[in-house]
Design an enzyme around this catalytic site. Structure first.
Site, mmCIF file in Angstrom:
data_model
loop_
_atom_site.group_PDB
_atom_site.id
_atom_site.type_symbol
_atom_site.label_atom_id
_atom_site.label_comp_id
_atom_site.label_asym_id
_atom_site.label_seq_id
_atom_site.Cartn_x
_atom_site.Cartn_y
_atom_site.Cartn_z
ATOM 1 N N GLU A 46 9.624 17.430 13.911
ATOM 2 C CA GLU A 46 10.062 17.190 12.533
ATOM 3 C C GLU A 46 9.275 18.112 11.599
ATOM 4 O OE1 GLU A 46 8.903 13.508 10.547
ATOM 5 O OE2 GLU A 46 10.965 13.297 9.860
ATOM 6 N N LYS A 72 0.874 -1.175 0.000
ATOM 7 C CA LYS A 72 0.000 0.000 0.000
ATOM 8 C C LYS A 72 0.920 1.237 0.000
ATOM 9 C CE LYS A 72 -2.211 3.447 2.103
ATOM 10 N NZ LYS A 72 -1.854 4.319 0.985
ATOM 11 N N CYS A 108 13.790 11.612 5.960
ATOM 12 C CA CYS A 108 13.808 11.323 7.404
ATOM 13 C C CYS A 108 15.190 11.572 7.971
ATOM 14 C CB CYS A 108 13.377 9.894 7.653
ATOM 15 S SG CYS A 108 14.333 8.714 6.703
ATOM 16 N N GLU A 116 9.640 2.490 10.714
ATOM 17 C CA GLU A 116 10.703 3.479 10.493
ATOM 18 C C GLU A 116 10.021 4.836 10.384
ATOM 19 O OE1 GLU A 116 13.767 2.932 10.881
ATOM 20 O OE2 GLU A 116 13.621 0.755 10.910
ATOM 21 N N GLY A 145 7.057 5.969 7.673
ATOM 22 C CA GLY A 145 6.195 7.145 7.599
ATOM 23 C C GLY A 145 6.251 7.912 8.897
ATOM 24 N N SER A 146 5.165 8.605 9.207
ATOM 25 C CA SER A 146 5.154 9.500 10.364
ATOM 26 C C SER A 146 5.007 8.711 11.670
ATOM 27 C CB SER A 146 3.992 10.478 10.226
ATOM 28 O OG SER A 146 2.777 9.752 10.239
ATOM 29 N N ASN A 147 5.352 9.363 12.767
ATOM 30 C CA ASN A 147 5.235 8.710 14.073
ATOM 31 C C ASN A 147 3.796 8.439 14.462
ATOM 32 O OD1 ASN A 147 7.997 9.820 14.060
ATOM 33 N ND2 ASN A 147 8.029 8.885 16.070
ATOM 34 N N THR A 148 2.895 9.366 14.107
ATOM 35 C CA THR A 148 1.491 9.181 14.487
ATOM 36 C C THR A 148 0.939 7.908 13.870
ATOM 37 O OG1 THR A 148 1.338 11.572 14.355
ATOM 38 C CG2 THR A 148 -0.730 10.384 14.567
ATOM 39 N N VAL A 149 1.139 7.774 12.559
ATOM 40 C CA VAL A 149 0.600 6.591 11.867
ATOM 41 C C VAL A 149 1.380 5.339 12.297
ATOM 42 C CG1 VAL A 149 0.199 5.523 9.623
ATOM 43 C CG2 VAL A 149 -0.238 7.954 9.919
ATOM 44 N N GLY A 150 2.691 5.477 12.441
ATOM 45 C CA GLY A 150 3.510 4.323 12.832
ATOM 46 C C GLY A 150 3.054 3.733 14.155
HETATM 47 P P1 NAD Z 1 2.438 9.095 6.698
HETATM 48 O O1 NAD Z 1 2.640 8.448 8.024
HETATM 49 O O2 NAD Z 1 1.413 10.139 6.583
HETATM 50 O O3 NAD Z 1 2.075 7.984 5.602
HETATM 51 C C1 NAD Z 1 2.870 6.846 5.407
HETATM 52 C C2 NAD Z 1 1.997 5.748 4.831
HETATM 53 O O4 NAD Z 1 1.027 5.355 5.810
HETATM 54 C C3 NAD Z 1 1.212 6.154 3.593
HETATM 55 O O5 NAD Z 1 1.148 5.071 2.690
HETATM 56 C C4 NAD Z 1 -0.156 6.461 4.162
HETATM 57 O O6 NAD Z 1 -1.193 6.352 3.207
HETATM 58 C C5 NAD Z 1 -0.265 5.373 5.202
HETATM 59 N N1 NAD Z 1 -1.284 5.613 6.236
HETATM 60 C C6 NAD Z 1 -1.861 6.786 6.596
HETATM 61 N N2 NAD Z 1 -2.768 6.570 7.593
HETATM 62 C C7 NAD Z 1 -2.721 5.247 7.862
HETATM 63 C C8 NAD Z 1 -3.405 4.415 8.792
HETATM 64 N N3 NAD Z 1 -4.310 4.893 9.653
HETATM 65 N N4 NAD Z 1 -3.114 3.085 8.801
HETATM 66 C C9 NAD Z 1 -2.190 2.576 7.955
HETATM 67 N N5 NAD Z 1 -1.526 3.319 7.048
HETATM 68 C C10 NAD Z 1 -1.792 4.635 7.004
HETATM 69 O O7 NAD Z 1 3.899 9.619 6.250
HETATM 70 P P2 NAD Z 1 4.273 10.434 4.926
HETATM 71 O O8 NAD Z 1 3.760 11.821 5.080
HETATM 72 O O9 NAD Z 1 3.901 9.645 3.724
HETATM 73 O O10 NAD Z 1 5.882 10.440 5.020
HETATM 74 C C11 NAD Z 1 6.600 11.350 5.781
HETATM 75 C C12 NAD Z 1 7.085 10.713 7.080
HETATM 76 O O11 NAD Z 1 7.827 9.540 6.773
HETATM 77 C C13 NAD Z 1 8.051 11.599 7.846
HETATM 78 O O12 NAD Z 1 7.716 11.561 9.210
HETATM 79 C C14 NAD Z 1 9.403 10.937 7.617
HETATM 80 O O13 NAD Z 1 10.361 11.174 8.628
HETATM 81 C C15 NAD Z 1 9.019 9.506 7.544
HETATM 82 N N6 NAD Z 1 10.062 8.730 6.873
HETATM 83 C C16 NAD Z 1 10.857 7.921 7.628
HETATM 84 C C17 NAD Z 1 11.880 7.179 7.036
HETATM 85 C C18 NAD Z 1 12.728 6.256 7.849
HETATM 86 O O14 NAD Z 1 13.321 5.349 7.280
HETATM 87 N N7 NAD Z 1 12.842 6.458 9.149
HETATM 88 C C19 NAD Z 1 12.083 7.288 5.660
HETATM 89 C C20 NAD Z 1 11.261 8.125 4.915
HETATM 90 C C21 NAD Z 1 10.233 8.842 5.534
#
Ligand code: NAD
Length: 486
Positions: A389, A183, A292, A258, A236-241
């Site tokens: 961030e 996804k 990131c 991550e 992705g973001s910490n909130t979603v993670g």
């Molecule tokens: P995001 O968390 O908004 O989205 C990431 C993914 O999660 C997307 O595919 C999104 O559609 C999906 N998503 C959103 N809501 C969800 C839910 N409720 N359940 C499951 N999946 C859901 O992040 P973003 O804006 O796409 O990316 C930016 C973030 O990613 C930044 O915080 C950045 O630091 C982080 N990032 C981290 C690394 C790393 O390796 N540490 C690398 C790249 C980006």
């Protein structure tokens, strides 16, 4: 299928489920647009439903039965085929990435080439040892470890590295015998579809890899609720993670998160200042600061502060901001309207908090989501711009009077992804290596950019503490079996 828009054909991309390209039964689609030219539609993707997620998992679960039994080298051969197809299409896929999320074409090509190299690295993994012989205290017995695949892995990825991140998750997942449901981020779903086209053309068995596009909340929750999911890898973001981590924990499945960073660079009194300036700019502002591992906090010794600041300001002022498709552009737009809004809001917040905006941080007039690179000084560690961030082209300068103060400040963060130091002093290097609470320690090198054969990941709130890439990936994508034979 395609529809006519702006007097040109805009392609509609389906989901990829069980080896077929299929449109969502919802009949709903969304447009992927160009952040440099938001009126340009790059492609149309499916807004999928829970049913499609479940179909993808059913297909992946069925495919796992035979894929996991295929010999490692044969799985590696498939990845090699995918790498060759991706290499042939590199220019087109890189251009799609530039159009979808704004990264310059030069950077996009570099990322696509990285994708090819990652696939080749993991193709080789199919031929490497996956276990150890362990001496048994019974001399007539044989004791060893072997590794089992997990089953169906859910892969959830962000928009900022739309080729490299999906591939550095998918390639190890597949070579170690798992099957995948991907996804991707909404913003970069066309790029994701083009990657999956490479897998399709390499003729992987049906169901081994599947793609479902749509809302993160809808698709993500459905993935985590599916009975066949055995592991989830998320960037992705910490909130979603954290939301994903909680669900995975409840389900008792393996998870890998991550997440964000707030990466410091220390410029010591003995640093090569030209090198430090160049690396701060590259690390902090390439990809419009949307990495990131991007440099965000710049901690400079007072004895070189003024000289470093002047050089940084004058070099940053030369940066050309524009459409990433133009060869004269060094920094593209923010990836979306909301990303631009976030950056501009932090420019406001920083000034309200009392930091001094030295230059930049201005919205560039015109259609695209452009902002000029910003440099703040007088930033204190309690300020939001020093703690949160921003994920944009914003550098925060902080002045210190000793190495101890610099390290303490660098570690004063909830995040722990990457940290750099610029120094010619070996003792300072060793202190930095030992003291920094981060997953990536970089000496005389920018905070962003780790080679694909090395482990990648963070400490503290940046990661769930597992590592991606290189050989480290085997730890997440397999489970150890200890075997005793007598
Ligand atoms: P995001 O968390 O908004 O989205 C990431 C993914 O999660 C997307 O595919 C999104 O559609 C999906 N998503 C959103 N809501 C969800 C839910 N409720 N359940 C499951 N999946 C859901 O992040 P973003 O804006 O796409 O990316 C930016 C973030 O990613 C930044 O915080 C950045 O630091 C982080 N990032 C981290 C690394 C790393 O390796 N540490 C690398 C790249 C980006």
């Amino acid at each position: 299928m395609s529809v006519t828009n702006q007097e040109r054909e805009v392609k509609v991309y389906g989901n990829y489920i069980n080896g077929e390209w299929v449109n969502s039964a919802t009949g709903q689609v969304s447009e992927s647009t160009n952040p440099a030219k938001p009126s340009e539609i790059v492609g149309i993707v499916q807004k999928s439903s829970v049913e499609e997620v479940n179909e993808a998992f059913t297909a992946a679960n069925e495919a796992h039965k035979s894929w996991s039994r295929l010999a490692g080298p044969a799985r590696g051969d498939y990845l090699l085929k995918v790498s060759n197809i991706l290499e042939e299409r590199l220019d087109d896929i890189a251009l799609t990435m530039t159009k979808e999320m704004g990264k310059t074409y030069v950077e996009a090509k570099g990322e696509a080439a990285r994708g090819v190299a990652i696939l080749r690295y993991y193709a080789g993994e199919g031929m490497r040892s996956t276990g150890d012989i362990i001496p048994s205290s019974d001399s007539s017995a044989l004791m060893f470890t072997t590794r089992a695949s997990l089953g169906v892995v859910g892969v959830i990825t962000p928009w900022n590295f739309p080729i490299a991140i999906p591939i550095w998750k998918i390639a190890p997942a597949l070579v170690y015998g798992n099957t995948v449901v991907l996804k991707p981020a909404n913003e970069t779903s066309v790029t994701a579809a083009k990657i999956i086209e490479c897998f399709d053309e390499a003729k992987l068995p049906k169901g081994v890899i599947n793609l479902v596009t749509g809302s993160g909340a809808v698709i993500g929750d459905a993935m985590l609720a599916n009975p066949y999911i055995k592991a989830v890898t998320f960037t992705g973001s910490n909130t979603v993670g954290k939301h994903i981590g909680r669900q995975a924990f409840e389900r008792g499945i393996k998870y890998q998160l991550e997440m964000g960073g707030k990466n410091p660079v220390i410029v010591a009194e003995d640093a090569d200042l030209d090198l430090a300036v160049e690396a701060t700019i590259n690390g902090g502002l390439k990809s419009t600061g949307q990495k990131c591992t991007a440099t965000s906090r710049v901690i400079v010794h007072e004895s070189v502060y003024e000289e470093f600041k002047q050089k940084l300001m004058s070099e940053t002022a030369k940066i050309t901001v524009g459409n990433g498709e133009d060869s004269s552009t060094w920094m593209g737009p923010c990836a979306s309207a909301s990303q631009l809004e976030t950056v501009l809001s932090y420019i406001e917040i920083g000034q309200q908090e009392g930091a001094v905006l030295l230059q930049g941080g201005e919205r560039v007039e015109g259609e695209g989501y452009f902002v000029t690179p910003a440099i703040f000084e007088n930033v204190t560690p309690d300020m939001r711009i020093a703690r949160e961030e921003i994920f944009g082209p914003v550098l925060c300068l902080m002045k210190v009077s000793s190495m101890e103060e610099a390290v303490e400040l660098a570690n004063d963060s909830d995040f722990g992804l990457s940290a750099s130091i610029f120094t010619t002093n070996i003792q300072k290097m060793l202190t930095f290596i030992n003291e920094m609470d981060v997953g990536l320690v970089r000496i005389n090198a920018e905070s962003a950019g780790v080679e694909l054969q090395a482990p990648f990941g963070g400490m503290k709130q940046s990661s769930s503490h597992s590592r991606e890439q290189g050989r480290a990936a085997i730890e997440f994508f397999t489970s150890i079996k200890t075997v005793f034979v007598k």
